[in-house]
Design an enzyme around this catalytic site. Structure first.
Site, PDB file in Angstrom:
ATOM      1  CD  GLU A  68      49.394   2.994 -20.857  1.00 35.11           C
ATOM      2  OE1 GLU A  68      49.982   3.993 -21.725  1.00 35.11           O
ATOM      3  OE2 GLU A  68      48.288   3.301 -20.815  1.00 35.11           O
TER       4      GLU A  68
ATOM      5  CG  ASP B  21      46.464   5.642 -22.149  1.00 35.62           C
ATOM      6  OD1 ASP B  21      46.435   5.014 -21.258  1.00 35.62           O
ATOM      7  OD2 ASP B  21      47.051   5.529 -22.918  1.00 35.62           O
TER       8      ASP B  21
ATOM      9  CG  HIS C  43      36.864  11.496 -28.542  1.00 30.01           C
ATOM     10  ND1 HIS C  43      35.890  12.528 -28.724  1.00 30.01           N
ATOM     11  CD2 HIS C  43      38.073  12.108 -28.085  1.00 30.01           C
ATOM     12  CE1 HIS C  43      36.455  13.583 -28.262  1.00 30.01           C
ATOM     13  NE2 HIS C  43      37.651  13.324 -28.093  1.00 30.01           N
TER      14      HIS C  43
END
Ligand code: FAD
Length: 517
Positions: free
Chosen positions: A269, A158, A96
């Site tokens: 956040e 996240d 990723h």
């Protein structure tokens, strides 16, 4: 035409077979003495896995992809590479990365996700930790710890289809990091196979040099084959809230107040969104579920091109009295200066909250934009420069958004261990800024180029204005740039490399060091 086409296809298939056979012969030569319990794959599918990542911008073909049975196989592979003059080894988590960091040009890619050891997720209830394989996905760790023991790690990312070793090699941040630090701050022990081919257990008190080198070490010093991660009791539910701001000053004031207060939310956040009806980047991106809507008539008349929201979460248990929970939420929100009535909230099971990005992935896969390139830019910026960054970058260069989320929220430097290899800006409070760009379904090359160019423009603007910033998931191609990135920590980083991977075998895709004899 059909015959011609079939003939052509047959010829292409034959060519691929010949090429595969040639590769097989040369790989067989190089790898003939490599004796592992797992498997070595040089087929088209494996090579394609090893040469792609989420970013989709770079592609480097490895010689072979290895699925290790365990840490001992990882050691065998590295010791084998040490005997060759050129071979490199890249651990691949879930691929990723966005700039080829997990690739190895004509080297060996170790597919950590397939490692048999990952199946062991050992929870120690007395000491409140979990021992987990380096290639395990955080989502699997979550599900096992919560459903079997009612426990969970403290700090998250996240999105959880990322591997333990992959995020620990960077930092791993989300809305809990202001309180617990990044994921690297809640690890107490690692098993690592170094670039010398040695399997070593390390911690704060045992082989501590290696321990801190590897945390945030961009895969440069060793391959993490096991991590011990601290746990805490998992809540049942969360109250998930978003509150909207038009003034950046109010937004940052409130975010900083929340991350420095004793009594506060469990997760904080912040996001930037465009003042428009664009479904991806504008008002519709703010509400938390389909029965809520954003009413733009509630916005003040004179506002800039972008707005902001804080995303907040409070944990609670099924036994909590709802009115006590509501009172607590009102008390915490009561201190904030968000735009009245532009507040969205919902209740969700804790695990569903942590897995919230799965829905985004599903939708993006459905429309084809999960597989297209993602020129993402992540950075940390000192508090002293965040106002100017807002004016020059967010309100100006990025005023039309990035066709995906823009995150910006404050973190506390004191929650990060400065013995780890991560480098940060100077201020105690610094902001994460993440430009999570998505392309359109069939992007033209020019669209991608434009995105990459805009990222460069943002970075150059930061340099030109003398902002105190560091790239998160740094990507540089030259030693001069890497030196600048590490600043006064460069010598330490080089020393660590000399000690733990002197031949520069590991993680060549980071392009920091070159393989030597
Ligand atoms: P890879 O990309 O496969 O590898 C990353 C680097 O680490 C490579 O250099 C590789 O060689 C090395 N490496 C991999 N495994 C090991 C190991 N076991 N030992 C040593 N080195 C290893 N990050 C955050 O901090 N917060 C977020 O909220 C967040 N959200 C994300 C959401 C999405 C959709 C995506 C795509 C990424 C997100 N990330 C986030 C970034 C993520 O942390 C990085 O991509 C990270 O590299 C982990 O991904 P990975 O496990 O696939 O590792």
């Amino acid at each position: 035409e059909v015959v011609k086409h079939s003939f052509h296809s047959l010829n292409s298939a034959r060519k691929i077979l010949v090429a595969e056979n040639d590769t097989k012969k040369s790989v067989d030569g190089i790898l003939k003495d490599l004796d592992i319990k797992g498997s070595i794959d040089y087929g088209v599918t494996a090579i394609s896995l090893g040469s792609t990542d989420f970013g989709g911008l770079y592609s480097e073909k490895p010689l072979a992809v290895i699925s290790p049975a365990g840490a001992d196989d990882v050691g065998q592979v590295i010791r084998h590479a040490l005997q060759s003059p050129t071979l490199t080894v890249a651990a691949r988590g879930n691929g990723h990365s966005v700039n080829g960091q997990a690739m190895a040009h004509l080297g060996l890619v170790i597919d950590m996700k397939s490692m048999a050891d990952n199946k062991k997720i050992d929870v120690n209830v007395n000491y409140m930790y979990v021992d987990v394989g380096g290639g395990a996905l955080w989502g699997d760790v979550l599900k096992h710890c919560v459903s079997e023991y009612g426990l969970a790690p403290k700090s998250w990312t996240d999105y959880l289809h990322l591997t333990v070793g992959g995020t620990l090699s960077n930092a791993g941040v989300s809305g809990q990091a202001f309180r617990f630090g990044p994921q690297t701050s809640s690890v107490t022990e690692l098993e690592v196979v170094t670039g010398n081919g040695e399997k070593i257990v390390c911690s704060n008190s045992q082989n501590s040099q290696l321990f801190f080198s590897v945390l945030g070490g961009l895969g440069q010093f060793g391959i993490i084959t096991r991590a011990r991660v601290l746990l805490q009791p998992a809540p049942d539910m969360v109250r998930w809230i978003r509150v909207v701001y038009n003034e950046f000053d109010d937004f940052t004031h409130d975010a900083e107040l929340l991350i420095t207060s004793q009594e506060t939310f469990n997760y904080v956040e912040g996001f930037v969104f465009v003042n428009s009806d664009d479904p991806v980047t504008g008002w519709p991106s703010v509400p938390l579920n389909s029965n809520q809507s954003f009413d733009p008539t509630l916005l003040p008349k004179k506002i800039g091109p972008v707005l902001y929201y804080l995303e907040l979460v409070l944990h609670y248990s099924n036994h909590d009295d709802p009115s006590t929970l509501n009172m607590m939420v009102e008390k915490l929100l009561g201190k904030l200066k968000y735009l009245e009535h532009l507040r969205f909230e919902t209740n969700l099971a804790y695990m569903n909250f942590l897995l919230r990005v799965d829905h985004v992935e599903e939708a993006a896969r459905g429309s084809g934009i999960w597989a297209t390139p993602h020129p993402w830019l992540n950075m940390f910026i000192s508090k002293k420069d965040i106002d100017a960054f807002n004016r020059i970058v967010l309100q100006n260069i990025l005023k039309s958004g990035v066709n995906g989320p823009i995150l910006t929220y404050p973190l506390l430097r004191s929650k990060w261990d400065n013995r780890s290899s991560v480098v940060l800006p100077q201020d105690e409070i610094f902001y994460l800024v993440a430009l999570l760009r998505f392309t359109h379904t069939h992007p033209k090359e020019s669209e991608i180029k434009q995105m990459v160019a805009q990222n460069q423009e943002v970075v150059q603007t930061c340099i030109k204005n003398g902002f105190d910033f560091k790239l998160y998931f740094p990507h540089y191609e030259s030693t001069v740039e890497w030196k600048r990135h590490f600043g006064d920590q460069w010598e330490r980083f080089v020393d660590r490399k000399r000690q733990f991977d002197p031949k520069a075998i590991l993680a060549p895709g980071q392009k920091i060091f070159t393989r030597n004899h």
